[in-house]
Design a protein around this motif. Structure first.
Motif, mmCIF file in Angstrom:
data_model
loop_
_atom_site.group_PDB
_atom_site.id
_atom_site.type_symbol
_atom_site.label_atom_id
_atom_site.label_comp_id
_atom_site.label_asym_id
_atom_site.label_seq_id
_atom_site.Cartn_x
_atom_site.Cartn_y
_atom_site.Cartn_z
ATOM 1 N N LEU A 16 0.830 -1.205 0.000
ATOM 2 C CA LEU A 16 0.000 0.000 0.000
ATOM 3 C C LEU A 16 0.865 1.256 0.000
ATOM 4 C CD1 LEU A 16 -2.817 -0.574 -0.290
ATOM 5 C CD2 LEU A 16 -3.083 -0.727 2.180
ATOM 6 N N ARG A 22 -2.394 4.130 -3.533
ATOM 7 C CA ARG A 22 -3.794 3.722 -3.450
ATOM 8 C C ARG A 22 -4.132 2.694 -4.521
ATOM 9 N NH1 ARG A 22 -8.843 7.825 -4.122
ATOM 10 N NH2 ARG A 22 -7.881 8.628 -2.229
ATOM 11 N N GLN A 23 -4.830 1.681 -4.120
ATOM 12 C CA GLN A 23 -5.231 0.662 -5.075
ATOM 13 C C GLN A 23 -6.464 -0.074 -4.590
ATOM 14 O OE1 GLN A 23 -1.904 -2.351 -5.051
ATOM 15 N NE2 GLN A 23 -1.092 -0.871 -3.586
ATOM 16 N N ARG A 24 -7.090 -0.764 -5.496
ATOM 17 C CA ARG A 24 -8.308 -1.463 -5.125
ATOM 18 C C ARG A 24 -8.029 -2.868 -4.644
ATOM 19 N NH1 ARG A 24 -11.666 -0.900 -10.554
ATOM 20 N NH2 ARG A 24 -13.125 -2.021 -9.213
ATOM 21 N N ARG A 77 -10.060 3.212 3.838
ATOM 22 C CA ARG A 77 -10.877 2.519 2.858
ATOM 23 C C ARG A 77 -11.848 3.508 2.222
ATOM 24 N NH1 ARG A 77 -15.990 0.172 3.077
ATOM 25 N NH2 ARG A 77 -16.317 -1.663 1.790
ATOM 26 N N THR A 78 -11.897 3.510 0.912
ATOM 27 C CA THR A 78 -12.823 4.397 0.220
ATOM 28 C C THR A 78 -13.770 3.593 -0.655
ATOM 29 O OG1 THR A 78 -11.020 5.999 0.088
ATOM 30 C CG2 THR A 78 -12.997 6.450 -1.198
ATOM 31 N N GLU A 130 -11.303 1.362 -2.793
ATOM 32 C CA GLU A 130 -9.869 1.624 -2.842
ATOM 33 C C GLU A 130 -9.291 1.724 -1.445
ATOM 34 O OE1 GLU A 130 -8.784 3.794 -6.914
ATOM 35 O OE2 GLU A 130 -9.756 5.096 -5.444
ATOM 36 N N TYR A 131 -8.100 1.229 -1.350
ATOM 37 C CA TYR A 131 -7.414 1.294 -0.068
ATOM 38 C C TYR A 131 -6.152 2.117 -0.222
ATOM 39 C CZ TYR A 131 -10.466 -2.494 1.404
ATOM 40 O OH TYR A 131 -11.561 -3.245 1.730
ATOM 41 N N GLU A 132 -5.864 2.883 0.807
ATOM 42 C CA GLU A 132 -4.607 3.604 0.801
ATOM 43 C C GLU A 132 -4.094 3.692 2.224
ATOM 44 O OE1 GLU A 132 -4.899 7.801 -0.180
ATOM 45 O OE2 GLU A 132 -7.023 7.755 0.349
ATOM 46 N N SER A 138 -2.787 5.367 5.544
ATOM 47 C CA SER A 138 -3.089 6.629 6.229
ATOM 48 C C SER A 138 -1.791 7.295 6.691
ATOM 49 C CB SER A 138 -3.965 6.354 7.440
ATOM 50 O OG SER A 138 -3.198 5.694 8.428
#
Lengths: 149, 149
Positions: free
Chosen positions: B41, B46-48, B79-80, B90-92, B94
DNA sequence: CAGGATCCCTTGGGATACTG
DNA sequence: CAGTATCCCAAGGGATCCTG
């Protein structure tokens, strides 16, 4: 303290242990009891089995033996056997083990400065069920101490 | 919170978390998949979900979800959710997660400079059965791959 | 004292199949 | 696509009892 990706060594391929260069270290150093053991050994110096056990507290002799054995095998701990009656065995941290000290210090530092943030994030997460979020956390608060019966 | 031996409780048992200030961090950050996830990450941005899964490789969706959920709860990952068809998430990492970067770098550093020593120690230990040593290692090289069937 | 021997339980994690 | 739901296994750990 900011951190740009550039400070991260490149991630190689895609295997679990290889997607992340630190994974092997985790295997070696970070299990439930290894850090307390190394920590104690590092700060309290050479000591015998039972002292270690008493200092660490809730660890059972079996487990202490197992971890100690692994740490010895990995060269992080030195075991000295004194052929006496009764038998006496002393453990001390090795140079290799000592080389982890700054790392542990770093870890402890992170703990003191960011553990609260984690706690806070947890409370926020638990207390405020966002609608865009999956129903529930499968294994949410698993910080339970398995250390009593 | 530094560890001053003088402040350590002398009576009663000491919990592993109290015998070693870094133990809590271990609980949060160092499980089998968390480091690869955080690493990916942070390095890949950011990626799914599925990208993460492919990058990390052998992780199963269930486990990836579990770890991701925990990391999100602990505030290390964001998490978006995009309410589209098909759904996109999508996760990135923090800021809190990013604060671990120097730590990971430190870890990786230790790995590159001392992992060989560990390997060597292991071979020495395995190949040279000292007489003053207990018969065998209970769970010696437990680097078993539970990663396929 | 330092552990070995057992037995048992909890858990992280894997495999597969199935929805919104 | 992004999970959920089950079922299942192996391993770390814990509790007890026993011995060189």
């Amino acid at each position: 303290m900011q951190a740009d990706p550039a400070t991260w060594p490149s991630a190689g391929s895609v295997d679990p242990e290889q997607a992340c260069p630190v994974a092997p270290v985790v295997d070696i150093v970070f299990s439930r009891w290894t850090t307390p053991i190394l920590w104690t050994l590092n700060y309290q110096g050479r000591q015998r089995f039972i002292e270690l056990q008493r200092r660490i507290g809730s660890i059972t002799p079996k487990v202490l033996t197992q971890r100690l054995r692994q740490l010895e095998r990995d060269g992080l701990v030195v075991r000295t056997y004194h052929p006496e009656v009764p038998p006496r065995v002393e453990y001390e941290i090795s140079d290799l083990g000592r080389s982890l000290a700054p790392l542990f210090a770093h870890l402890a530092e992170w703990a003191t400065s960011h553990l609260d943030d984690v706690e806070q994030a947890r409370r926020a997460y638990d207390g405020n069920p966002a609608a865009t979020r999956p129903s529930a956390v499968p294994d949410a608060g698993s910080v339970m101490s398995t250390a009593n019966r």
